[in-house]
Design a protein around this motif. Structure first.
Motif, mmCIF file in Angstrom:
data_model
loop_
_atom_site.group_PDB
_atom_site.id
_atom_site.type_symbol
_atom_site.label_atom_id
_atom_site.label_comp_id
_atom_site.label_asym_id
_atom_site.label_seq_id
_atom_site.Cartn_x
_atom_site.Cartn_y
_atom_site.Cartn_z
ATOM 1 N N ILE A 41 0.867 -1.180 0.000
ATOM 2 C CA ILE A 41 0.000 0.000 0.000
ATOM 3 C C ILE A 41 0.902 1.227 0.000
ATOM 4 N N GLU A 42 1.028 1.867 -1.161
ATOM 5 C CA GLU A 42 1.905 3.039 -1.262
ATOM 6 C C GLU A 42 1.153 4.336 -1.018
ATOM 7 N N VAL A 43 -0.076 4.427 -1.492
ATOM 8 C CA VAL A 43 -0.961 5.552 -1.182
ATOM 9 C C VAL A 43 -2.255 4.965 -0.638
ATOM 10 N N PRO A 44 -2.996 5.698 0.184
ATOM 11 C CA PRO A 44 -4.184 5.114 0.826
ATOM 12 C C PRO A 44 -5.183 4.517 -0.161
ATOM 13 N N GLU A 45 -5.298 5.088 -1.354
ATOM 14 C CA GLU A 45 -6.254 4.584 -2.343
ATOM 15 C C GLU A 45 -6.001 3.124 -2.709
ATOM 16 N N ASP A 46 -4.768 2.653 -2.537
ATOM 17 C CA ASP A 46 -4.451 1.269 -2.894
ATOM 18 C C ASP A 46 -5.265 0.257 -2.095
ATOM 19 N N ALA A 47 -5.818 0.673 -0.967
ATOM 20 C CA ALA A 47 -6.563 -0.259 -0.108
ATOM 21 C C ALA A 47 -8.047 -0.326 -0.448
ATOM 22 N N ALA A 48 -8.522 0.500 -1.380
ATOM 23 C CA ALA A 48 -9.971 0.625 -1.599
ATOM 24 C C ALA A 48 -10.606 -0.667 -2.104
ATOM 25 N N LEU A 49 -10.141 -1.217 -3.219
ATOM 26 C CA LEU A 49 -10.771 -2.409 -3.778
ATOM 27 C C LEU A 49 -10.537 -3.661 -2.938
ATOM 28 N N PRO A 50 -9.386 -3.827 -2.261
ATOM 29 C CA PRO A 50 -9.288 -4.948 -1.316
ATOM 30 C C PRO A 50 -10.351 -4.894 -0.217
ATOM 31 N N VAL A 51 -10.722 -3.690 0.227
ATOM 32 C CA VAL A 51 -11.804 -3.585 1.216
ATOM 33 C C VAL A 51 -13.121 -4.046 0.600
ATOM 34 N N VAL A 52 -13.364 -3.677 -0.672
ATOM 35 C CA VAL A 52 -14.572 -4.155 -1.353
ATOM 36 C C VAL A 52 -14.606 -5.675 -1.363
ATOM 37 N N ALA A 53 -13.467 -6.297 -1.718
ATOM 38 C CA ALA A 53 -13.411 -7.764 -1.759
ATOM 39 C C ALA A 53 -13.696 -8.363 -0.392
ATOM 40 N N TRP A 54 -13.122 -7.768 0.653
ATOM 41 C CA TRP A 54 -13.332 -8.309 2.006
ATOM 42 C C TRP A 54 -14.795 -8.167 2.418
ATOM 43 N N LEU A 55 -15.390 -7.023 2.151
ATOM 44 C CA LEU A 55 -16.792 -6.811 2.528
ATOM 45 C C LEU A 55 -17.706 -7.816 1.832
ATOM 46 N N LEU A 56 -17.439 -8.077 0.552
ATOM 47 C CA LEU A 56 -18.273 -9.046 -0.168
ATOM 48 C C LEU A 56 -18.122 -10.448 0.402
ATOM 49 N N ASP A 57 -16.930 -10.785 0.861
ATOM 50 C CA ASP A 57 -16.675 -12.130 1.382
ATOM 51 C C ASP A 57 -17.196 -12.325 2.795
ATOM 52 N N HIS A 58 -17.534 -11.238 3.477
ATOM 53 C CA HIS A 58 -17.908 -11.357 4.890
ATOM 54 C C HIS A 58 -19.301 -10.823 5.168
ATOM 55 N N GLY A 59 -20.158 -10.940 4.182
ATOM 56 C CA GLY A 59 -21.575 -10.669 4.398
ATOM 57 C C GLY A 59 -21.961 -9.218 4.478
ATOM 58 N N HIS A 60 -21.254 -8.341 3.768
ATOM 59 C CA HIS A 60 -21.583 -6.913 3.783
ATOM 60 C C HIS A 60 -21.711 -6.399 2.349
ATOM 61 N N PRO A 61 -22.607 -7.014 1.546
ATOM 62 C CA PRO A 61 -22.707 -6.594 0.138
ATOM 63 C C PRO A 61 -23.199 -5.169 -0.027
ATOM 64 N N GLU A 62 -24.098 -4.703 0.845
ATOM 65 C CA GLU A 62 -24.599 -3.337 0.696
ATOM 66 C C GLU A 62 -23.472 -2.321 0.895
ATOM 67 N N ALA A 63 -22.658 -2.549 1.939
ATOM 68 C CA ALA A 63 -21.543 -1.635 2.175
ATOM 69 C C ALA A 63 -20.565 -1.658 1.011
ATOM 70 N N ALA A 64 -20.342 -2.856 0.431
ATOM 71 C CA ALA A 64 -19.435 -2.967 -0.708
ATOM 72 C C ALA A 64 -19.976 -2.202 -1.904
ATOM 73 N N LEU A 65 -21.268 -2.337 -2.180
ATOM 74 C CA LEU A 65 -21.864 -1.628 -3.317
ATOM 75 C C LEU A 65 -21.835 -0.117 -3.105
ATOM 76 N N ASP A 66 -22.132 0.321 -1.886
ATOM 77 C CA ASP A 66 -22.069 1.757 -1.598
ATOM 78 C C ASP A 66 -20.646 2.291 -1.818
ATOM 79 N N LEU A 67 -19.658 1.511 -1.411
ATOM 80 C CA LEU A 67 -18.274 1.940 -1.578
ATOM 81 C C LEU A 67 -17.915 2.029 -3.062
ATOM 82 N N VAL A 68 -18.306 1.023 -3.844
ATOM 83 C CA VAL A 68 -18.029 1.051 -5.280
ATOM 84 C C VAL A 68 -18.714 2.245 -5.934
ATOM 85 N N ALA A 69 -19.940 2.546 -5.508
ATOM 86 C CA ALA A 69 -20.661 3.687 -6.082
ATOM 87 C C ALA A 69 -19.926 4.998 -5.802
#
Length: 756
Positions: free
Chosen positions: A127-155
């Motif tokens: 992680i060189e700049v904070p933005e590098d962590a954005a899509l890994p968080v989406v992947a984690w949220l989808l894998d752990h039962g938080h699809p709404e939060a993942a979709l809101d983040l992608v939006a």
């Protein structure tokens, strides 16, 4: 004001680029000039609003911006970069208007999400700049039962998918274990070592010893072989004695001459560091010139030329001995041994090679295998990569200030905050994202704006509901906070806590469940005359904690017995107008008549705000319960701070701005010393003032600084200053740093110097 500052920085960078002969330095200066051109261009066309927390038009506050010196955004996004070779190799051939958008959208496919999951599982990412962590968080949220939060983040990310890198690069980022930290990575230290260059004077000396001296000895031998009789020498009276050159011509002389001239031409093309041999009046140049003019005999040489050859030979033979003599051989042997010693760049290259066995993104577990037989200068460079407790790095002088301390503290804070996340993979991701966020450079902000907080990053905000405040983590945060404060005060007692460190202490305090009104240092040239409510809260606490102490008497602290007036709201934040009014009134009371301008007037008000809040010292001591510990340390801390003041004031300068800066910093250190001295008993206070007076006398500062010592002595004796900051007898003065007129502590020649 902002435009003028930016123009000044551009001019400075351009001058640096034009004046330096170092290619790397010129490239850095040109890059800096380019950034300032971008700043000025954006300010001119309205795409940049300097002073806002969203200075780039159409850009959310969470985007990491390139920020030039002074907090000026250039308009460039640090996460807007071309695809890395590893990224370009991914099968991102789907929809999208740019390569970056196609890759970001691919990461949201099944294959892309699988790639992110694998990286999270193995921690094989950077992680060189904070933005590098954005899509890994989406992947984690989808894998752990938080699809709404993942979709809101992608939006929320969708408008910038075509520009920003939102996934990490491959590769591991080793983390120091436990409470260990490092200032630099192994790779950064290697780059620094390999960039080590030989100073021009040293390069010229080594070249002279290795190249030009051997050539000179051969040249002297050539001409000595043409001498009829004894070699020329200087007599005590000055005339030259001995034979004359150009009388004997050995059979091989012409061939040796040709070889020498060829070797000289090769050396001149390859070795340009030294030019002493080209000076027209040097022995080398005179003999060389004669050699060029003389093909095989002396017919091309005038009598004057032969005389100069004889004089040059006499000079060198008398001083260093004849070619082949013991004296000349001994001298050249000593010089050869000096020339054979490895240079700093050569030693640095050896150390850089030794570092190859360690991961470039990690640190050093120990120094000894790397720095054996290395000079101290290079050992200090390598020590920047040592992983050790903060206390050890301070002792080794790797951490040399509160600002440097603030750069390493996030390595510990990140782990403490990440520990509130139950999932280890997510905690590791959060820790890297936090460290990257703390590397963001702060913006120049006006109108009570505050820097972007980490929870404002959409992907971090999406994780906030998942964070738990665990008691063990809270205790660890409090311990770290306490130890860091004691370390900062003990190591740098003369310096106020820098804003970078204050922000990190605030993060630890929040984690520890210890809310405290920590205040930042405000620049006088951007101060708008208003403070937020926490300044009043800090002043009330200071008044209570310091009541009856030396500090309270010295600075005549108000009691704040009346409750704070109802704060008003300004620009979305609560303000403390009564606190600001008190600061202004106190500043005016001690402000002399003068014409140094509105920045100086702002400075006098801001200094009063620091006095009334002790610039966080009282808040930290009270909240963390450090009274007893400070009483143990106070005599030493006060003494060190006073000694620093004397050393700084002893540094003379004719530069008006530098002189005022010196007095300002000395007054800040003086305030710290008075605070520490307040935790000593009266006999210790008297002894400290006596030692201070002796130091002032030894430094020859009695005329300039005697009034400050006299004023402190009277307050220790339970005296008080008048409303204008002097003692009743006029002998003592309260020492403050800011003034709107001539400062009484400055030397006359500096105080009266014209402004530049």
């Amino acid at each position: 004001m902002a435009m003028g500052y930016a123009y000044g920085q551009l001019e400075r960078a351009m001058r640096s680029a034009a004046s330096t002969t170092d290619g790397a330095a010129r490239a850095r200066a040109q890059a800096k000039a380019g950034r300032w051109r971008e700043v000025l261009s954006g300010m001119a066309d309205g795409t940049l609003r300097i002073g806002s927390r969203t200075p780039v038009a159409g850009t959310p506050a969470w985007v990491t911006l390139e920020v030039a010196h002074g907090g000026f955004a250039t308009g460039r996004y640090l996460a807007e970069v071309p695809l890395d070779p590893a990224e370009a190799a991914l099968p991102a051939d789907g929809p999208g208007t740019t390569d970056r958008e196609r890759l970001n959208l691919w990461y949201l496919t099944d294959d892309g999400l699988a790639t992110l999951r694998a990286a999270l599982a193995t921690e094989s990412y950077r992680i060189e700049v904070p933005e590098d962590a954005a899509l890994p968080v989406v992947a984690w949220l989808l894998d752990h039962g938080h699809p709404e939060a993942a979709l809101d983040l992608v939006a929320e990310l969708r408008p910038l998918l075509h520009r920003l890198r939102l996934a990490p690069l491959p590769g591991a980022t080793p983390r120091p274990a436990g409470s260990l930290v490092r200032l630099s990575t192994v790779g950064e230290v290697q780059a620094s070592l390999r960039a080590t260059g030989t100073k021009p004077a040293m390069a010229a000396m080594l070249e002279t010893l290795r190249v030009w001296h051997p050539l000179f000895d051969r040249l002297v031998a050539l001409w000595c072989d043409t001498v009829d009789g004894d070699l020329p020498r200087l007599t005590e009276g000055g005339p030259v004695s001995g034979g004359w050159p150009c009388r004997e011509w050995p059979a091989d002389w012409a061939g040796r001459r040709a070889r020498w001239l060829a070797d000289y031409a090769t050396a001149s093309a390859r070795h340009t560091a030294s030019t002493a041999h080209t000076h027209p009046k040097s022995n080398f140049a005179r003999l060389h010139h004669a050699l060029l003019a003389c093909e095989h005999d002396s017919t091309a040489l005038t009598g004057r030329d032969v005389g100069w050859i004889r004089r040059a030979l006499a000079n060198t033979v008398t001083k260093h001995g004849a070619p082949g003599s013991e004296a000349r051989a001994a001298l050249r042997a000593v010089q050869a041994s000096v020339a054979a010693r490895p240079t700093y760049p050569e030693l640095a290259a050896v150390l850089a090679e030794r570092l190859d066995r360690y991961p470039a993104e990690g640190g050093l577990p120990q120094l000894e295998p790397v720095v054996e037989d290395a000079p101290p200068h290079l050992v200090a460079k390598v020590t920047r990569a040592l992983e050790a407790p903060i206390e050890e790095l301070v002792a080794r002088e790797v951490i040399t200030s509160g600002d440097v301390l603030a750069t390493v503290l996030p390595q510990i804070t990140a782990q403490l905050l990440a520990a509130n996340l139950e999932d280890d993979r997510l905690a590791a991701l959060y820790a890297q994202a936090y460290a990257a966020f703390r590397r963001r450079r702060g913006l120049l902000l006006l109108d009570l704006e505050h820097q972007v907080r980490i929870e404002e990053l959409p992907w971090i905000g999406a994780l906030e509901p998942l964070r738990e405040h665990r008691p063990d983590t809270n205790r660890a945060a409090r311990h770290t906070l306490t130890q860091t404060v004691l370390l900062a005060l003990g190591s740098f007692p003369q310096a106020i806590l820098p804003n970078t460190l204050v922000r990190e202490l605030g993060a630890l305090a929040k984690q520890a469940g210890l809310p405290m009104p920590l205040v930042e240092e405000v620049a006088a040239d951007i101060f708008t005359g208003t403070f937020t409510a926490k300044w009043h809260t800090a002043a009330e606490l200071t008044s209570r904690v310091m009541a009856g102490t030396l500090y309270a008497r010295y600075y005549d602290l108000p009691s704040w017995t009346e409750p704070a007036r109802r704060p008003r709201w300004a620009r979305g934040r609560r303000t403390a107008d009564d606190f600001a009014a008190v600061c202004r009134a106190r500043a005016v009371a001690e402000r002399p008549r003068g014409g140094l301008g509105w920045v100086a007037e702002n400075g006098t008000v801001l200094e009063q705000s620091q006095i009334l809040t002790t610039q966080n010292l009282a808040v930290l001591v009270e909240t963390l319960g450090l009274h007893a510990r400070l009483r143990e340390l106070a005599p030493e801390l006060a003494g060190e701070a006073f000694a620093w003041v004397i050393r700084r004031l002893s540094q003379r300068t004719d530069n008006r701005h530098a002189a005022f800066q010196t007095v300002k910093n000395a007054a800040y250190a003086w305030r710290q010393a008075v605070f520490f001295l307040s935790f000593c008993d009266v006999p210790a206070q008297r002894a400290a003032v006596d030692r201070l007076g002796e130091q002032v006398a030894r430094a020859g500062l009695e005329d300039r600084f005697g009034p400050a010592v006299a004023g402190l002595a009277q307050v220790v004796a339970d005296g008080r200053f008048t409303g204008s900051g002097t003692t009743a007898d006029g002998a003592g003065r309260r020492f403050l740093g800011w003034t709107t007129g001539t400062h009484w502590c400055l030397p006359t020649r500096t105080a009266d110097a014209p402004r530049r």
